[in-house]
Motif scaffolding. Sequence first.
Motif, PDB file in Angstrom:
ATOM      1  N   THR A   1       0.834  -1.201   0.000  1.00  0.00           N
ATOM      2  CA  THR A   1       0.000   0.000   0.000  1.00  0.00           C
ATOM      3  C   THR A   1       0.868   1.249   0.000  1.00  0.00           C
ATOM      4  O   THR A   1       0.617   2.198  -0.757  1.00  0.00           O
ATOM      5  N   GLN A   2       1.895   1.261   0.831  1.00  0.00           N
ATOM      6  CA  GLN A   2       2.800   2.411   0.902  1.00  0.00           C
ATOM      7  C   GLN A   2       3.527   2.614  -0.430  1.00  0.00           C
ATOM      8  O   GLN A   2       3.661   3.742  -0.901  1.00  0.00           O
ATOM      9  N   LEU A   3       4.000   1.530  -1.030  1.00  0.00           N
ATOM     10  CA  LEU A   3       4.706   1.628  -2.314  1.00  0.00           C
ATOM     11  C   LEU A   3       3.775   2.130  -3.427  1.00  0.00           C
ATOM     12  O   LEU A   3       4.191   2.922  -4.276  1.00  0.00           O
ATOM     13  N   LYS A   4       2.547   1.680  -3.417  1.00  0.00           N
ATOM     14  CA  LYS A   4       1.585   2.164  -4.418  1.00  0.00           C
ATOM     15  C   LYS A   4       1.337   3.657  -4.251  1.00  0.00           C
ATOM     16  O   LYS A   4       1.280   4.402  -5.229  1.00  0.00           O
ATOM     17  N   LYS A   5       1.197   4.092  -3.003  1.00  0.00           N
ATOM     18  CA  LYS A   5       0.987   5.516  -2.726  1.00  0.00           C
ATOM     19  C   LYS A   5       2.193   6.327  -3.192  1.00  0.00           C
ATOM     20  O   LYS A   5       2.048   7.364  -3.850  1.00  0.00           O
ATOM     21  N   GLN A   6       3.384   5.835  -2.883  1.00  0.00           N
ATOM     22  CA  GLN A   6       4.618   6.507  -3.302  1.00  0.00           C
ATOM     23  C   GLN A   6       4.690   6.580  -4.826  1.00  0.00           C
ATOM     24  O   GLN A   6       5.023   7.616  -5.395  1.00  0.00           O
ATOM     25  N   HIS A   7       4.362   5.503  -5.484  1.00  0.00           N
ATOM     26  CA  HIS A   7       4.394   5.460  -6.949  1.00  0.00           C
ATOM     27  C   HIS A   7       3.420   6.479  -7.543  1.00  0.00           C
ATOM     28  O   HIS A   7       3.768   7.229  -8.460  1.00  0.00           O
ATOM     29  N   ARG A   8       2.203   6.526  -7.015  1.00  0.00           N
ATOM     30  CA  ARG A   8       1.220   7.493  -7.513  1.00  0.00           C
ATOM     31  C   ARG A   8       1.705   8.924  -7.347  1.00  0.00           C
ATOM     32  O   ARG A   8       1.571   9.751  -8.253  1.00  0.00           O
ATOM     33  N   GLN A   9       2.294   9.221  -6.210  1.00  0.00           N
ATOM     34  CA  GLN A   9       2.782  10.579  -5.967  1.00  0.00           C
ATOM     35  C   GLN A   9       3.962  10.922  -6.876  1.00  0.00           C
ATOM     36  O   GLN A   9       4.040  12.034  -7.398  1.00  0.00           O
TER      37      GLN A   9
END
Length: 135
Positions: free
Chosen positions: A99-107
């Motif tokens: 979840t954290q990696l997906k959020k980082q990727h989106r940002q």
Amino acid sequence: MNDARAKRTAVLTTAAKAKTHAKTKDAEQAIRTLLKRGEPITFKAVQREAGVSHAFLYNHPELRARIERLRAQARLAPESPPQPTGDNAIITVLTDQITQLKKQHRQEVQILREALERAHGENLDLRRELARRSG
């Protein structure tokens, strides 16, 4: 007379480039210093540490992109790793990491899209200026 004006212009241009180069080095050193201290990388912090203006940082594409990237990375860094407990601890930890990696990727993608939009705008402005000058 024209020769003297050209020389003055050349001297002023050289001085301006040297000043910009020095400010850029100061800003880069400020970023390194802030990182070593573990302080957040923000435009205000870099401005204060380097003694440069906000406008200089915002108008310098490489510095601006670097500050934005480091600022985004700091927002994404987890404050403390979760402490696993129970039978599903590994699944919970891995799910949180994903979840954290997906959020980082989106940002990061959003930052890159914004930078690309700015670059397209600058490119369009330059094309218009070129057309105006040549036509």
